[in-house]
Design an enzyme around this catalytic site. Sequence first.
Site, PDB file in Angstrom:
ATOM      1  N   THR A 152       0.121   0.962  -3.100  1.00  0.00           N
ATOM      2  CA  THR A 152       1.102   1.936  -3.564  1.00  0.00           C
ATOM      3  C   THR A 152       1.127   2.025  -5.091  1.00  0.00           C
ATOM      4  O   THR A 152       1.019   1.024  -5.775  1.00  0.00           O
ATOM      5  CB  THR A 152       2.490   1.526  -3.040  1.00  0.00           C
ATOM      6  OG1 THR A 152       2.447   1.548  -1.619  1.00  0.00           O
ATOM      7  CG2 THR A 152       3.567   2.461  -3.531  1.00  0.00           C
ATOM      8  N   GLY A 175       3.976  -7.176  -3.407  1.00  0.00           N
ATOM      9  CA  GLY A 175       4.690  -8.455  -3.401  1.00  0.00           C
ATOM     10  C   GLY A 175       3.832  -9.559  -4.009  1.00  0.00           C
ATOM     11  O   GLY A 175       2.634  -9.621  -3.760  1.00  0.00           O
ATOM     12  N   GLU A 221       4.887   0.798   4.650  1.00  0.00           N
ATOM     13  CA  GLU A 221       3.855   0.930   5.686  1.00  0.00           C
ATOM     14  C   GLU A 221       4.038   2.211   6.497  1.00  0.00           C
ATOM     15  O   GLU A 221       3.823   2.242   7.702  1.00  0.00           O
ATOM     16  CB  GLU A 221       3.870  -0.295   6.616  1.00  0.00           C
ATOM     17  CG  GLU A 221       3.463  -1.585   5.945  1.00  0.00           C
ATOM     18  CD  GLU A 221       1.987  -1.621   5.555  1.00  0.00           C
ATOM     19  OE1 GLU A 221       1.174  -0.976   6.240  1.00  0.00           O
ATOM     20  OE2 GLU A 221       1.664  -2.274   4.549  1.00  0.00           O
TER      21      GLU A 221
END
Lengths: 670, 670
Positions: A153, A192, A436
């Site tokens: 992303t 993350g 997702e």
Amino acid sequence: MVLKKYNINPDLALERQKCTFDIEEIINIFDGGKEKTSQRRKIEDVVLKSGLCHDDVPEECMSLKERYENAVRKSCFFSKLMKTELQEITGIEDFETPAIRRIADALFKDISPFLLHLGMFVPTIIGQCTSEQLMIWLPKALDLQIIGGYAQTELGHGTFIRGLETTATYDADTEEFVLHTPTLTAHKWWAGGLGKTINHCIVVAQLYTKGVCYGTHLFMVQIRDLDTHMPLPGIKVGEIGPRMGFSSADNGFLGFNNFRIPRNNMLMKHAQVQKDGTYVKPARHGKLTYQTMVFVRVTLVNEAAFNLSKAVTIAVRYSAVRRQSEMRPNEPEPQILDYPTQQHKLFIGIATAHAFQLTANWLWNTFKSVLSDMKKGDVGTLPELHALSSCLKAVCTSDAALLIEQCRYACGGHGYMLSSNLPYIYSFVAATRTYEGDYTILLLQTARFLVKAWEQAEAGKTVTPTVSYISRSLKGEKNSWRSTDEGIIKSFQAVAAGKIALCVKSIRDRMKSGLDYEDAWLLTTVQLVDAAEAHCRSVILETYCNEVRRLTKSSSDNVKIVMHQLVTLYLSYWTLQRTGDLLRYSSISEKDIDFMQRQYEELLQHIRPNAVALVDAFDLRDEILHSSLGAYDGRVYERLMEQAENNPMNAEPVNQSFHKYIKPLLQGKL
Amino acid sequence: MVLKKYNINPDLALERQKCTFDIEEIINIFDGGKEKTSQRRKIEDVVLKSGLCHDDVPEECMSLKERYENAVRKSCFFSKLMKTELQEITGIEDFETPAIRRIADALFKDISPFLLHLGMFVPTIIGQCTSEQLMIWLPKALDLQIIGGYAQTELGHGTFIRGLETTATYDADTEEFVLHTPTLTAHKWWAGGLGKTINHCIVVAQLYTKGVCYGTHLFMVQIRDLDTHMPLPGIKVGEIGPRMGFSSADNGFLGFNNFRIPRNNMLMKHAQVQKDGTYVKPARHGKLTYQTMVFVRVTLVNEAAFNLSKAVTIAVRYSAVRRQSEMRPNEPEPQILDYPTQQHKLFIGIATAHAFQLTANWLWNTFKSVLSDMKKGDVGTLPELHALSSCLKAVCTSDAALLIEQCRYACGGHGYMLSSNLPYIYSFVAATRTYEGDYTILLLQTARFLVKAWEQAEAGKTVTPTVSYISRSLKGEKNSWRSTDEGIIKSFQAVAAGKIALCVKSIRDRMKSGLDYEDAWLLTTVQLVDAAEAHCRSVILETYCNEVRRLTKSSSDNVKIVMHQLVTLYLSYWTLQRTGDLLRYSSISEKDIDFMQRQYEELLQHIRPNAVALVDAFDLRDEILHSSLGAYDGRVYERLMEQAENNPMNAEPVNQSFHKYIKPLLQGKL
């Protein structure tokens, strides 16, 4: 059960005496057998005995930086534990077992910065590397000599992957790829662990070679020095800032300034770039990458079920301890669990957790059989699987978020305390609705499949099992309502068929009035989302019903009864929620609706005595629940007060701001 | 409009050019006239010029203690500003004007620890004190020589006030009340400002005198030393610990160990305890205390509208800036605001903010006319008002929370960033659904009124205006669906009547089968909540429609058109949401539903060009919005990156936890 240090709240103790079934039986069903339950408990024992779960100060009282540092500490020791004691129990091939995911929650009230290392980095290496590449990176990753993440992303692009802007341009002279971030919006965003923790990262970038763009591909990139941890020259990396949840996950941003990596760092199992820059297309690209995607979606449906089971455990136990109001003058205050309105909020949560857990298992098993079909060269069932995993991810995460919030509301003001853990659980699941693949976009993907299936059925072709109801509907089969499991499922399929038909008609009407297909589709999307949701609803109802029947075949009668009460509750609940659809597309009558309403209200009463036992059967240890309201012993008020007294805000009786501001204000001297 | 430092994002600039109406006209309508708009802007200018709104570090990056201290600092200076410059603009009698509540949000992204001083402490003094008591406490409170709060809720009791356990026992010998906390659950819990800030508190306690309990009464209690701020002997007080929102409000707990206060500290405007301990009943107790309650509920409906307008402003502006996906191959990525599914999520938010704002104003005006009736001795309209304020508080806070979360989801991943402000807005409004009367319990209070109204109408008595549809229904008037404003409202009234009828029937059937009224009522509560919600829905639809008609009488044609488009959108939206109810209780047909669906989809297209202008017309300055996604200039990505770079987590390139834990782990030396 773990031994408890305190006496059990007498109301809770009484609830457990009222239970009509053996909770261990249900625990085994959901674990997948006695041995699995025993293995899971061994894993939990190891982790709990490690002492890693304890925090001197509750996480929510720490600053964000302290929370991150605490999470890194735990992640490191937990990783060590996984490489040693836990691997002895699970075996290396099972390092991602749900039992480990469950117990990780005992360490991280929020989330581990290492989450994507095992969740995405390692699976991607396994799925996308050549065997030579695998030999280099996999052992290092598994042995934790490198820690990785997955950066897809960007600031400007999420679900629409083709829009990603990061470029990887091949330079044949040096046999390197040049990674570059051409714009502000091209910065990677959200990954993350990226902010401060990882030193390697799989990067999704647009591949350019010989002046041609070949779309997004994956690249292994070392971003920090292994010794000093400093970002390498040409890398801009940092934490994106505070979020609603995932506070200790150091989600990061990443920018490249013409950063070079060796040619061999492109993951080349499928597509390849040769030394001279020639691009070699993948043989069966697209099909095989489904595995990670479906795996992640199954995981998210699992997470929805697991987190809902936590929320409803907390809310049901609290509702058995909490006493409030009076049902009739001068009588003692009842447990709030005795109010039908409270049962209405909570019991559907228990049933939904069952439904989603069983649906996730079923989806995974379906996928495995599709995989074996694919190995035989048959890819015919893939579109159906894709449509299924899309809508199930969307609907299950969305329903779970709503029901978790309903559990929180059902705990009144105390549900608003972070120590209840309910706000964390909500924040976590709310995020899964977006990442997702966003809710709406996934449902529209399913809708494409449904409209296509409609057209195929219209053309007389056979359609796949989950949409066979379309053929029945096209044959003019009328729905006749019956208040049985099968009857209700059939009616929900009739609803889905009716909605798909309406969408097809809308699209065609719009085309007749001069629009092209894309515009006609676009203007119908509000209805298409609705149709895909209706399809998904019918799939969940049917799967839940079938799986309970299958799994309780050899169960004791009492377990059969209570498990089936929940199925009937679920079917009645959704019937009453969707009377509009059913009145439009099935033959349900006013009398049938009255019957379902009465049946639903009676079921609440039947389930009531077993409610606490049913949440006990989720077998969630206090260390996993992290809740002042939901612990096994029901010491709700004691815990709330203890936690308040330990709050760092109370360490000093008078805060310095009194002297600095309040006192001068009171004295008119500010 | 405030001058902006930056260029406007070109997409946003274009949106504003497309606007078909004068936004100032709509701004004036909602402010209540040009003069009010001008006064509000003056207030905003004063506060913004004060420099108090600026934080060096964003609040969400601070520790909880730092956030509290920062909020105290701002509250003190803001209070000073209110006593001086702002009072010059508003006049003393208007110190609680909505304009001040609005601009307070520029200072506090979360909440002020002083909130209850003006919100509850001062109003209670005004409403519940004798004139002698007023003379003592009111000037001190207004002059901020004392800072107060309001402590009612206890650890063990919330909405059920009769269950409160704190006691105030009169000791005639010393002419004092002895305040005591007899149990753990009797501790006061939740009161804002109580934890660390206030020195006085109005305490709700069970009054005992001469051995008799007279129920809950109010007492003025000094809890901290004015000079040292230390809790007085016999007082246990502190912060309750971290919450989902209200982080800087230092919500507190409070316990008394036989703490004595003078007799005169009981607020004695209504009930009194004489020197010898004789209890004197209030003359018209119950009726007059409605004022604070209704005022608070109107405030919460206002808050629902105001916060929803913030959320939808952020989401609409972001959706005009964000470009993603493609509608057809090889075309540029459209603004996501062009997707009907996005419009479907957002435009209902604009309409709902209008509906709730106008409903809150109408409720307040209705209450004022009831007050003047009461002064003439007519209290006949009070039960209706109570039922109205109960359901409107419940439904408006609940709808607003859902729609705010929908706005957040509509912003994708970036809506999850705290810098978007959407998670804060949600947390704030989610709390209002619970406090001052939980959703379910308030709807059941309205349901009591509705069932009573049904019985009255059945007995041939006249019922009050908002339930006159019950009489029509009992007379056998059949609903015939018409797709006009009035027609739709009538059908929603038919739905409410049908649901109330079903509840009455359920209760009677259950009584026939042997249950007493209380049990029959209890078992029908799931349906009763539903009926009360349906009633409320019809009230909101009708009020919104009427008020827009009334307020736009002298508006320009273009404003009339766009305001009425929103009304029609709102009516269509709820028709499509409630097809089940309408199919059961109105004569709506499949063809009508298709028409409404098509009309709704067309309205989305009609409103689209004005969407940005419509949220601009909420006239929310950037300082109030606090949003990286929603600022007037649309610099979304720039702000996100700037805020990430300023995040304290990024102050050092390598966090210490690398050296302590990660490096040893990588090297196998942990």
